[in-house]
Design an enzyme around this catalytic site. Structure first.
Site, PDB file in Angstrom:
ATOM      1  N   ASN A   9       0.885  -1.175   0.000  1.00 19.53           N
ATOM      2  CA  ASN A   9       0.000   0.000   0.000  1.00 19.53           C
ATOM      3  C   ASN A   9       0.919   1.220   0.000  1.00 19.53           C
ATOM      4  OD1 ASN A   9      -1.778   2.068   0.472  1.00 19.53           O
ATOM      5  ND2 ASN A   9      -2.245   1.483   2.596  1.00 19.53           N
ATOM      6  N   TRP A  10       1.013   1.852  -1.164  1.00 22.77           N
ATOM      7  CA  TRP A  10       1.956   2.978  -1.297  1.00 22.77           C
ATOM      8  C   TRP A  10       1.459   4.247  -0.614  1.00 22.77           C
ATOM      9  CZ3 TRP A  10       4.109   3.197  -7.032  1.00 22.77           C
ATOM     10  CH2 TRP A  10       4.848   2.040  -7.277  1.00 22.77           C
ATOM     11  N   LYS A  11       0.202   4.255  -0.213  1.00 18.83           N
ATOM     12  CA  LYS A  11      -0.403   5.470   0.371  1.00 18.83           C
ATOM     13  C   LYS A  11      -0.151   6.667  -0.556  1.00 18.83           C
ATOM     14  CE  LYS A  11       0.234   3.499   4.903  1.00 18.83           C
ATOM     15  NZ  LYS A  11      -0.065   3.658   6.306  1.00 18.83           N
ATOM     16  N   HIS A  95      -9.755   1.296   4.763  1.00 23.14           N
ATOM     17  CA  HIS A  95      -8.490   1.454   5.490  1.00 23.14           C
ATOM     18  C   HIS A  95      -8.724   2.410   6.661  1.00 23.14           C
ATOM     19  CE1 HIS A  95      -4.348   2.568   6.374  1.00 23.14           C
ATOM     20  NE2 HIS A  95      -3.969   1.483   5.702  1.00 23.14           N
ATOM     21  N   GLU A  97      -7.081   4.788   7.710  1.00 15.59           N
ATOM     22  CA  GLU A  97      -6.830   6.201   7.376  1.00 15.59           C
ATOM     23  C   GLU A  97      -8.048   6.796   6.656  1.00 15.59           C
ATOM     24  OE1 GLU A  97      -2.999   5.647   5.479  1.00 15.59           O
ATOM     25  OE2 GLU A  97      -2.170   5.079   7.429  1.00 15.59           O
ATOM     26  N   GLU A 167      -5.979  -5.032  10.389  1.00 16.61           N
ATOM     27  CA  GLU A 167      -4.963  -4.005  10.601  1.00 16.61           C
ATOM     28  C   GLU A 167      -5.239  -3.279  11.914  1.00 16.61           C
ATOM     29  OE1 GLU A 167      -2.907  -2.846   6.723  1.00 16.61           O
ATOM     30  OE2 GLU A 167      -4.522  -1.414   7.070  1.00 16.61           O
ATOM     31  N   GLY A 173       1.932   2.118  10.686  1.00 22.67           N
ATOM     32  CA  GLY A 173       2.883   3.218  10.541  1.00 22.67           C
ATOM     33  C   GLY A 173       3.560   3.613  11.843  1.00 22.67           C
ATOM     34  N   SER A 212       2.861  -2.416  10.322  1.00 23.22           N
ATOM     35  CA  SER A 212       4.312  -2.471  10.488  1.00 23.22           C
ATOM     36  C   SER A 212       4.911  -3.841  10.162  1.00 23.22           C
ATOM     37  CB  SER A 212       4.711  -2.006  11.894  1.00 23.22           C
ATOM     38  OG  SER A 212       4.293  -0.664  12.088  1.00 23.22           O
ATOM     39  N   GLY A 233       2.548  -1.254   4.315  1.00 27.23           N
ATOM     40  CA  GLY A 233       2.616   0.172   4.010  1.00 27.23           C
ATOM     41  C   GLY A 233       4.058   0.616   3.785  1.00 27.23           C
ATOM     42  N   GLY A 234       4.653   1.216   4.805  1.00 26.32           N
ATOM     43  CA  GLY A 234       5.992   1.815   4.695  1.00 26.32           C
ATOM     44  C   GLY A 234       7.025   0.916   4.024  1.00 26.32           C
TER      45      GLY A 234
HETATM   46  C1  PEP Z   1      -1.018   0.101   5.841  1.00 31.11           C
HETATM   47  O1  PEP Z   1      -0.908   1.204   5.333  1.00 31.11           O
HETATM   48  O2  PEP Z   1      -1.987  -0.594   5.546  1.00 31.11           O
HETATM   49  C2  PEP Z   1       0.019  -0.347   6.771  1.00 31.11           C
HETATM   50  C3  PEP Z   1      -0.132  -1.503   7.344  1.00 31.11           C
HETATM   51  O3  PEP Z   1       1.100   0.496   6.967  1.00 31.11           O
HETATM   52  P1  PEP Z   1       2.486   0.122   7.695  1.00 31.11           P
HETATM   53  O4  PEP Z   1       2.956  -1.179   7.125  1.00 31.11           O
HETATM   54  O5  PEP Z   1       3.392   1.269   7.364  1.00 31.11           O
HETATM   55  O6  PEP Z   1       2.175   0.007   9.148  1.00 31.11           O
END
Ligand code: PEP
Length: 252
Positions: A9-11, A95, A97, A167, A173, A212, A233-234
């Site tokens: 997930n590049w956000k 999500h 966010e 999640e 994040g 994470s 994500g990251g």
């Molecule tokens: C996400 O954006 O769905 C996510 C899990 O981010 P991260 O891996 O950065 O926690």
């Protein structure tokens, strides 16, 4: 036997040049990794670029949101058919966010889930509790309410064409990952809840963990019986990290 799925997930990150470098490195790294499935969910403006670079490869692509309506006067919104025009296979729905920053309710997430399926794409439907909810012992209640929004309206059969992502909001994040056993407990709860409606759908349902996921914790998480891969994500923005997670998925 469920196949592992690893989704980046590049956000709201990326630029044409850095996307190309990242995708070329990912493609080179996963070309021979046939043991799992891979995808990236990218910002809308880059769908054409991603389509042209990934077409014919073993990496699928998708978006991070859509509008639930087919067309209309919705300034700034993107319709499901616009995503299929660019070959999207997946759309991340609900999500945290989107739920938190953009005030998306369970009802909106459910409408987007249905719109994604109707357009022939797979929703990656996100559920998860906040830290306050976990600390007050209502994790399962929160996840059940989010899941039931889909189960009670769209129906259990729709989950045969969908992916669920657990999640925990406190792990997204933040660098804090749920312990594998903590995540496994919630994944098993999700599968059991779906099984009450249809045991076959539950058995084949792909349930990703997100929060994470990194190169150094992916293997432990993916070893859990009800964790079928990761929503990343990251770490999906760093080729070496993402590839290590993909390798962990292919080996699990
Ligand atoms: C996400 O954006 O769905 C996510 C899990 O981010 P991260 O891996 O950065 O926690």
């Amino acid at each position: 036997m469920r196949r592992k799925l690893i989704v980046g997930n590049w956000k709201m990150y990326g630029r044409l040049a850095s996307n190309r470098a990242l995708l070329e490195a990912i493609l080179a790294g996963v070309r021979e990794l046939r043991g799992a499935d891979y995808a990236v969910c990218v910002p809308y403006p880059y769908l054409a670029q991603v389509q042209s670079l990934l077409q014919g490869s073993n990496v699928a692509w998708g978006a991070q949101n859509l509008n639930q309506y087919e067309e209309g006067a919705f300034t700034g919104a993107v319709a499901p058919g616009m995503l299929t025009d660019f070959g999207c296979s997946y759309v991340i729905i609900g999500h945290s966010e989107r739920r938190g920053l953009f005030h998306e309710s369970n009802e909106i997430a459910d409408a987007k889930f249905t719109a994604t399926l109707k357009a022939g794409m797979k929703p990656i439907f996100c559920v998860g509790e906040t830290l306050a909810e976990r600390e007050s012992g209502v994790t399962e209640q929160v996840v059940a309410t989010q899941l039931d929004a889909v189960l009670s309206h769209a129906g259990v059969q729709t989950l045969s064409n969908a992916v669920i992502a657990y999640e925990p909001v406190w792990a997204i994040g933040t660098g804090k990952t749920a312990a594998p056993s903590q995540a496994q407990t919630v994944h098993a709860f999700i599968r059991e809840r779906v099984a009450k409606h249809d045991s076959q759908v539950a058995q084949s349902l792909c349930i990703l963990y997100g929060g994470s996921v990194k190169a150094n914790n992916a293997a432990e998480l993916f070893a859990m019986p009800d964790i079928d891969g990761g929503l990343v994500g990251g770490a999906s923005l760093v080729a070496s990290e993402f590839l290590a997670i993909c390798r962990a998925g292919a080996r699990a």
